[in-house]
Design a protein around this motif. Structure first.
Motif, short mmCIF file in Angstrom:
data_model
loop_
_atom_site.label_atom_id
_atom_site.label_comp_id
_atom_site.label_asym_id
_atom_site.label_seq_id
_atom_site.Cartn_x
_atom_site.Cartn_y
_atom_site.Cartn_z
N CYS A 67 23.08 5.42 0.91
CA CYS A 67 24.49 5.70 1.16
C CYS A 67 25.35 5.33 -0.05
CB CYS A 67 24.96 4.93 2.39
SG CYS A 67 24.38 5.64 3.95
N MET A 68 25.03 4.20 -0.66
CA MET A 68 25.77 3.81 -1.87
C MET A 68 25.57 4.85 -2.97
SD MET A 68 25.65 0.20 -3.95
CE MET A 68 26.74 -0.08 -5.34
N LEU A 69 24.35 5.36 -3.09
CA LEU A 69 24.07 6.41 -4.07
C LEU A 69 24.89 7.65 -3.76
CD1 LEU A 69 22.22 7.18 -6.52
CD2 LEU A 69 20.64 8.14 -4.83
N ALA A 70 24.98 8.01 -2.48
CA ALA A 70 25.73 9.21 -2.08
C ALA A 70 27.22 9.05 -2.39
CB ALA A 70 25.52 9.47 -0.59
N VAL A 71 27.79 7.89 -2.08
CA VAL A 71 29.21 7.65 -2.38
C VAL A 71 29.45 7.71 -3.89
CG1 VAL A 71 31.07 5.96 -2.30
CG2 VAL A 71 29.63 6.32 -0.29
N THR A 72 28.55 7.09 -4.64
CA THR A 72 28.67 7.11 -6.10
C THR A 72 28.61 8.53 -6.64
OG1 THR A 72 27.61 4.94 -6.22
CG2 THR A 72 27.71 6.21 -8.25
N ASP A 73 27.70 9.34 -6.11
CA ASP A 73 27.58 10.73 -6.55
C ASP A 73 28.84 11.52 -6.23
OD1 ASP A 73 25.10 10.61 -7.72
OD2 ASP A 73 24.00 11.09 -5.89
N LEU A 74 29.42 11.27 -5.06
CA LEU A 74 30.65 11.98 -4.69
C LEU A 74 31.79 11.63 -5.65
CD1 LEU A 74 30.56 11.64 -0.79
CD2 LEU A 74 30.39 13.76 -2.11
N GLY A 116 22.68 1.07 -11.48
CA GLY A 116 22.39 -0.15 -10.74
C GLY A 116 21.85 0.13 -9.35
N THR A 117 22.32 1.21 -8.73
CA THR A 117 21.82 1.57 -7.40
C THR A 117 20.35 1.96 -7.46
OG1 THR A 117 24.03 2.37 -6.80
CG2 THR A 117 22.20 3.06 -5.40
N PHE A 118 19.95 2.64 -8.50
CA PHE A 118 18.53 2.98 -8.65
C PHE A 118 17.69 1.72 -8.85
CE2 PHE A 118 19.85 7.42 -9.81
CZ PHE A 118 19.12 8.05 -8.81
N VAL A 119 18.25 0.72 -9.51
CA VAL A 119 17.55 -0.56 -9.64
C VAL A 119 17.37 -1.19 -8.26
CG1 VAL A 119 17.69 -2.90 -10.56
CG2 VAL A 119 18.35 -0.97 -12.00
N ALA A 120 18.44 -1.17 -7.46
CA ALA A 120 18.36 -1.74 -6.11
C ALA A 120 17.34 -1.00 -5.26
CB ALA A 120 19.74 -1.70 -5.46
N MET A 121 17.29 0.31 -5.39
CA MET A 121 16.33 1.10 -4.62
C MET A 121 14.90 0.83 -5.08
SD MET A 121 18.49 4.67 -4.32
CE MET A 121 17.51 5.43 -3.02
N VAL A 143 21.82 -9.89 2.04
CA VAL A 143 21.33 -9.69 0.68
C VAL A 143 21.66 -8.28 0.20
CG1 VAL A 143 19.24 -9.51 -0.73
CG2 VAL A 143 19.49 -11.40 0.88
N VAL A 144 21.47 -7.29 1.07
CA VAL A 144 21.78 -5.91 0.71
C VAL A 144 23.26 -5.77 0.36
CG1 VAL A 144 21.94 -3.54 1.59
CG2 VAL A 144 19.88 -4.90 2.01
N THR A 145 24.13 -6.38 1.17
CA THR A 145 25.57 -6.33 0.89
C THR A 145 25.90 -6.97 -0.45
OG1 THR A 145 26.06 -6.42 3.27
CG2 THR A 145 27.84 -6.99 1.75
N MET A 146 25.28 -8.11 -0.74
CA MET A 146 25.53 -8.80 -2.00
C MET A 146 25.05 -7.97 -3.19
SD MET A 146 24.59 -12.75 -0.99
CE MET A 146 24.79 -13.30 -2.69
N CYS A 148 24.75 -4.66 -3.30
CA CYS A 148 25.66 -3.52 -3.45
C CYS A 148 26.97 -3.94 -4.12
CB CYS A 148 25.94 -2.89 -2.09
SG CYS A 148 24.54 -2.02 -1.36
N LEU A 149 27.51 -5.07 -3.71
CA LEU A 149 28.75 -5.56 -4.32
C LEU A 149 28.53 -5.93 -5.78
CD1 LEU A 149 30.24 -7.78 -1.45
CD2 LEU A 149 31.07 -5.57 -2.27
N ALA A 150 27.37 -6.51 -6.09
CA ALA A 150 27.07 -6.88 -7.47
C ALA A 150 26.98 -5.64 -8.36
CB ALA A 150 25.77 -7.68 -7.53
N MET A 151 26.32 -4.59 -7.86
CA MET A 151 26.20 -3.36 -8.64
C MET A 151 27.57 -2.69 -8.82
SD MET A 151 23.05 -3.15 -9.50
CE MET A 151 23.12 -4.94 -9.59
N LEU A 152 28.39 -2.74 -7.76
CA LEU A 152 29.73 -2.17 -7.85
C LEU A 152 30.59 -2.94 -8.85
CD1 LEU A 152 31.86 -0.18 -6.73
CD2 LEU A 152 32.37 -1.87 -4.96
#
Length: 315
Positions: A67-74, A116-121, A143-146, A148-152
């Motif tokens: 979902c983070m990847l999708a928002v970033t792509d949009l 960064g999202t690809f790193v998380a994935m 952890v997932v939230t942290m 995502c926030l770190a990558m953002l």
């Protein structure tokens, strides 16, 4: 429309986006594939977000990262394509100086967020395959939230110095940007100042940040491949490799065009300018289109949810 070429000015109120130099007569035809890719990107990523939100069984780390990847792509595609289409269709080339800087910030910032999202994935796939029994305890919702926030935060902060520097320099040569969008290099080369610090910082971001992302992803998938090859049955190896194979396709579709775009200026004497511009567009527009297709095809749960959705609509 003001079309200043070599006037004497400092920090013009507007820049003029040239479009694709040398291919101005073909702008309408060029707009067709770009418009098509944008429509697919918006629809595909919106569907991914809708399906994951509605399907509670998909409320897992991998799908949160998706979902983070999708928002970033949009955001990434919307930062560039609408203005491009206005150039191609309506010859609307002017962009305000502050809007140009904002576009530059969003393009490069969200590119870093996507990296960064690809790193998380990759981290999620590493834990899921190499240490599956601890996956739910390691990658908790907190952890997932942290992550995502770190990558953002990383993406938003790391690009800021380049944009702030660009906003402070005088622009006294021309206000014509030889591109379809306010790409960093295309804007900075117009400045009448010593921009070496920005060049060095850009190299640091490319090699020190994006390079580390690539190294981490490579190490993760190397370990994953070792585990896959050690699985006892051929079916298990093929199933696991198939899942990771689609992830690798998305990663390669993201990094390879960017690498080509980075290397092309090194051979600028031999490559026409319109090739530079086309490549810089492809590496920003193509991944947002391909990602929902790749993950929509590869993830069975998303296929099943879409099938049920369309079945309900027909009945």
């Amino acid at each position: 429309m003001s079309d200043s070429n070599t006037t004497n000015f400092i920090n013009p109120s507007t820049f003029i986006l040239q479009g694709i130099p040398g291919l101005e007569r073909a702008h309408v035809w060029i707009s067709i594939p770009f418009c098509t890719m944008y429509v697919i990107a918006v629809l595909g990523n919106s569907i991914i977000l809708y399906v994951v939100k509605r399907e509670t069984s998909l409320h897992e780390p991998m799908y949160y990262f998706l979902c983070m990847l999708a928002v970033t792509d949009l955001v990434l595609s919307t930062s560039i394509v609408p203005k491009e289409l206005s150039i191609f269709w309506f010859n609307s080339r002017e962009i305000h100086f502050s809007a140009c800087l904002a576009q530059m910030y969003f393009i490069h910032g969200f590119f870093m967020i996507e990296s960064g999202t690809f790193v998380a994935m990759a981290l999620d796939r590493y834990v899921a395959i190499c240490d599956p029994l601890r996956h739910s305890t390691i990658l908790t919702n907190r952890v997932v939230t942290m992550v995502c926030l770190a990558m953002l935060l990383r993406g938003c902060v790391i690009v800021l110095p380049s944009v702030l520097l660009a906003s402070q320099w005088p622009y006294c040569r021309t206000n014509i940007v030889t591109s379809t969008h306010c790409e960093h290099n295309a804007v900075v080369k117009l400045a009448c100042a010593d921009t070496r610090i920005n060049t060095y910082y850009g190299l640091f971001v490319v090699f020190g940040v994006t390079g580390l992302d690539v190294i981490f992803i490579t190490l993760s998938y190397t370990q994953i491949l070792r585990v896959i090859l050690s699985l006892p049955t051929k079916d298990a190896r093929l199933k696991t490799f198939g899942t990771c194979g689609f992830h690798l396709c998305a990663i390669l579709a993201f990094y390879i065009p960017r690498l080509i775009s980075f290397l092309t200026p090194q051979f600028g004497k031999y490559v026409p300018l319109y090739i530079h511009v086309l490549i810089s567009n492809i590496y920003l527009v193509m991944p947002p289109m391909l990602n929902p297709i790749i993950y929509g095809v590869s993830i069975k749960q998303i296929q099943e949810r879409l099938h049920r959705l369309f079945s309900q609509n027909r009945t």
